[in-house]
Motif scaffolding. Sequence first.
Motif, PDB file in Angstrom:
ATOM      1  N   ASP A 114      21.715  14.230  43.726  1.00 49.99           N
ATOM      2  CA  ASP A 114      21.353  12.823  43.876  1.00 49.99           C
ATOM      3  C   ASP A 114      19.946  12.572  43.342  1.00 49.99           C
ATOM      4  OD1 ASP A 114      23.564  11.365  45.471  1.00 49.99           O
ATOM      5  OD2 ASP A 114      23.286  13.250  46.561  1.00 49.99           O
ATOM      6  N   LYS A 115      19.799  11.449  42.652  1.00 41.50           N
ATOM      7  CA  LYS A 115      18.522  11.129  42.015  1.00 41.50           C
ATOM      8  C   LYS A 115      17.482  10.620  43.010  1.00 41.50           C
ATOM      9  CE  LYS A 115      19.882  12.234  37.916  1.00 41.50           C
ATOM     10  NZ  LYS A 115      19.443  13.539  37.382  1.00 41.50           N
ATOM     11  N   ARG A 116      17.942  10.051  44.103  1.00 41.47           N
ATOM     12  CA  ARG A 116      17.027   9.572  45.140  1.00 41.47           C
ATOM     13  C   ARG A 116      17.549  10.096  46.471  1.00 41.47           C
ATOM     14  NH1 ARG A 116      15.157   8.764  40.908  1.00 41.47           N
ATOM     15  NH2 ARG A 116      14.509   6.793  39.935  1.00 41.47           N
ATOM     16  N   GLN A 147      14.637  13.182  39.528  1.00 38.28           N
ATOM     17  CA  GLN A 147      15.169  13.408  40.872  1.00 38.28           C
ATOM     18  C   GLN A 147      14.013  13.350  41.868  1.00 38.28           C
ATOM     19  OE1 GLN A 147      16.868  17.192  42.887  1.00 38.28           O
ATOM     20  NE2 GLN A 147      18.676  16.082  42.168  1.00 38.28           N
ATOM     21  N   ALA A 169      16.592   2.382  45.051  1.00 42.03           N
ATOM     22  CA  ALA A 169      17.996   2.026  44.798  1.00 42.03           C
ATOM     23  C   ALA A 169      18.882   3.264  44.689  1.00 42.03           C
ATOM     24  CB  ALA A 169      18.086   1.203  43.518  1.00 42.03           C
ATOM     25  N   ASN A 170      20.129   3.117  45.162  1.00 40.54           N
ATOM     26  CA  ASN A 170      21.150   4.168  45.069  1.00 40.54           C
ATOM     27  C   ASN A 170      20.705   5.472  45.736  1.00 40.54           C
ATOM     28  OD1 ASN A 170      22.811   2.439  43.431  1.00 40.54           O
ATOM     29  ND2 ASN A 170      21.469   2.941  41.698  1.00 40.54           N
ATOM     30  N   ALA A 171      19.992   5.322  46.836  1.00 41.72           N
ATOM     31  CA  ALA A 171      19.486   6.504  47.541  1.00 41.72           C
ATOM     32  C   ALA A 171      20.522   7.046  48.522  1.00 41.72           C
ATOM     33  CB  ALA A 171      18.210   6.150  48.290  1.00 41.72           C
ATOM     34  N   LYS A 172      20.379   8.343  48.811  1.00 39.44           N
ATOM     35  CA  LYS A 172      21.239   9.006  49.791  1.00 39.44           C
ATOM     36  C   LYS A 172      20.351   9.669  50.828  1.00 39.44           C
ATOM     37  CE  LYS A 172      24.777  12.587  50.318  1.00 39.44           C
ATOM     38  NZ  LYS A 172      25.511  13.698  49.671  1.00 39.44           N
ATOM     39  N   ASP A 217      15.209   6.783  35.491  1.00 41.23           N
ATOM     40  CA  ASP A 217      16.586   6.913  35.995  1.00 41.23           C
ATOM     41  C   ASP A 217      17.016   8.368  36.090  1.00 41.23           C
ATOM     42  OD1 ASP A 217      16.750   4.207  36.205  1.00 41.23           O
ATOM     43  OD2 ASP A 217      17.827   3.912  34.298  1.00 41.23           O
ATOM     44  N   SER A 265      21.983  19.278  46.266  1.00 36.88           N
ATOM     45  CA  SER A 265      22.290  17.892  45.913  1.00 36.88           C
ATOM     46  C   SER A 265      21.768  17.526  44.522  1.00 36.88           C
ATOM     47  CB  SER A 265      21.677  16.942  46.949  1.00 36.88           C
ATOM     48  OG  SER A 265      21.783  15.607  46.505  1.00 36.88           O
ATOM     49  N   GLU A 316      16.495   3.456  51.713  1.00 41.31           N
ATOM     50  CA  GLU A 316      17.532   3.029  50.764  1.00 41.31           C
ATOM     51  C   GLU A 316      17.274   1.625  50.219  1.00 41.31           C
ATOM     52  OE1 GLU A 316      21.318   3.827  52.612  1.00 41.31           O
ATOM     53  OE2 GLU A 316      20.756   5.903  52.990  1.00 41.31           O
ATOM     54  N   ASN A 317      16.421   0.837  50.897  1.00 44.71           N
ATOM     55  CA  ASN A 317      16.025  -0.475  50.363  1.00 44.71           C
ATOM     56  C   ASN A 317      14.875  -0.353  49.368  1.00 44.71           C
ATOM     57  OD1 ASN A 317      17.915  -1.866  51.903  1.00 44.71           O
ATOM     58  ND2 ASN A 317      16.524  -2.082  53.637  1.00 44.71           N
TER      59      ASN A 317
END
Length: 721
Positions: free
Chosen positions: A24-26, A456, A486-489, A453, A22, A482-483
């Motif tokens: 994804d950053k978060r 990872q 931000a923008n977490a998966k 930003d 992955s 996810e709260n």
Amino acid sequence: MEANTKIDLSALNDQQKDAVISEDKRLLVLAGAGSGKTKTLLQKLIYLIEAKGISPSSILAITFTKNATNEMLDRLIISADESGEYEKQLFDKRKSFTDKERERYFQQKKYTWIDGLTVKTFHSFCYSILRNYGVNEFDNKFKIIGDTKRDEEDELSKHVVPETVFEAIHKLLIEECEDTEYLLNLKRYVLDYIIDKIHLKQIDPKYVPKDGKYFTTLDGTKVRSKSEQFIADWFYRHSIKYEYEPLLNVKDFSFTPDFFIPEANLYIEHISDKSFSMKDKEEQFRKGNLLLVKTFETMTKDSALFNHTLDKIVKNRLPVDYHKTISINFKEEFNGYHEDVKDFVQQIIRITDMIKVENINVETVLENARSDQHERVRNFYELAIPIVKKYLEYCTNKSYLDFNDLISRSTSLFQNHEDIANKYKSKYQYILVDEFQDVNNLQVELIKLLLTDQTQLFCVGDDWQSIYGFRGSNVSYIVDFENHFANAKTIKLNLNYRSTQNIVGASNEVIKHNKFKVDKDVQASKKSEHKIVVFAGNTEEENIQFCFDRVKEVLNDGVSNDEILFLYRRSKMFTPYFYRFKNENVRVQGKTIHASKGLEAKVVFIIGLTEGNGGFPDIWLEDRIFQVIKKANHDLLMEEERRLFYVAITRAKDKLFLITQKGNESSFLKEIPEAFTVRTTNAIKQIVDKVILCDSCFSQLEKLHKFCPYCGQQVIEQQNE
């Protein structure tokens, strides 16, 4: 480093592979028990280096304990060591712990890509930050003041001062007691709430001591009311000798006035709404020409007024040269109560930790406490907060940091010094956090200050295994990931490689009763005909015998001692089992469930599964004192108990035995469907003997009858059983 895009990921399942590759950053990898979360985290780390060409120095892996750090390093070394020699040495029981530590260090240096990684506990990571760059925040030659029970000290032990937190606070308390007023107020608190427990007696109005004397005065006299205690304490504080309830006979009858002051030749009667009529007693005082003064309960509502009244009544009647000072010291005043003072110190340590983890201002805590409805709570904080302040000042003065300070001071450093924060933000492009369900407020704040930003963040954990709320961990960070980011998966690992389908199925059903969780559909990769055995003995001896017999069976079947694990909610539950097994020369691993996290065994026994106090669940709302800092919630505590049961169940690989007591089974057992269990017990002997009837004429027979005396029919043998 040149990227190798052909890295082999075939050993991973689809979800594990998704997590590893992955971008994804978060990312939160929500891993069920036994689903290979550590393996996934390590594979992510190797993938970043091998496939992505990331420099090891750009990667930060954070763990919670030194053991977890060592395990991570060991697995990386094993993966790099083609000879297999390191793994052999690691599991060689003849090698000492020190030998293995030395070999780990050598191997880590040998493989430069492993040595280039930052794999540390939160505390060790913050230690290095403050030691290297914390000079603007704190003395960078600081030492750690700790508690010897913390396993983090294994890693930082050479930096820990000999003085413990307890010793420091105890010393500061004694110093504060050089102020006579503080010392006597502390003694009053200890006597009232630790010795006499008057707050509990007020809750239970039925409780009445035999002599009707609830309250202990500062000089150890037992008196009947809080007001009388106040009067006696006033005498003690002013070094005025008194007699409590002396026997007096003037002429007509004997009675006991409340107080007599010999030096003033003065009697005092304290009048409350529960007092008997004074008319006859007053007549006796007049006949004897004795000096009597009355005090009244209404006066006690204003302590300043009551003090003034006593001053006026007593002091004016004392000889002019009567001494008015009192010489007291800590050792003498607490003679016989030193253990109770230790309990008080432990409570101060606990609130100090809570204040730091919850990041609350000390003055705010005192302000909140002063508005509490209970006198005991208000009194505690009036005595405790000055000591907390002294301790904080003491640590700063001595250049001491405790374990919470390591994190909070690092956080403060990043907040106040942008240049230092930017250095770490640019250094670590990848941050991996293990056991994320255990994070507290301070740790999350630190993580957030390391992120940009482009960073990872890769977090691995299981909300179903969050069991450290009492230490300050906050399960909401993983449940509401996810709260918080931000923008977490989120990727769920839901294939359990450890336990059989019955164990996994039972654990799933139990955790379904929790509301505050992330839903996961965990499946078992292992099949077995063994169901979970629930045994309910009539006595503890029956339970011990049952467990002993099963242990002997599995040992005879070839299971090693190391693969048998006894788990329990509280240590004292295991004591009778330990002695029985020791006497029989059987050697069984026993651990509290909290200490078992991360372990596994082929055969697991969970004992003490009874309901109510001392059983499991064991909900402890703790003292109201701690609610001033952080409110307790019964439902959330119950959910943590259930997560603890889930952790216990999922330690078992093949066989699981749940031990309870007939008639007092834990409510948790009712949450496991019968499809997953075999329930067994020793039958209770029949109280009424079985009635034997003749097959032919249905007459009632005696046990010894071979033939029916009424019709001659032969008695069938089974009827005599």
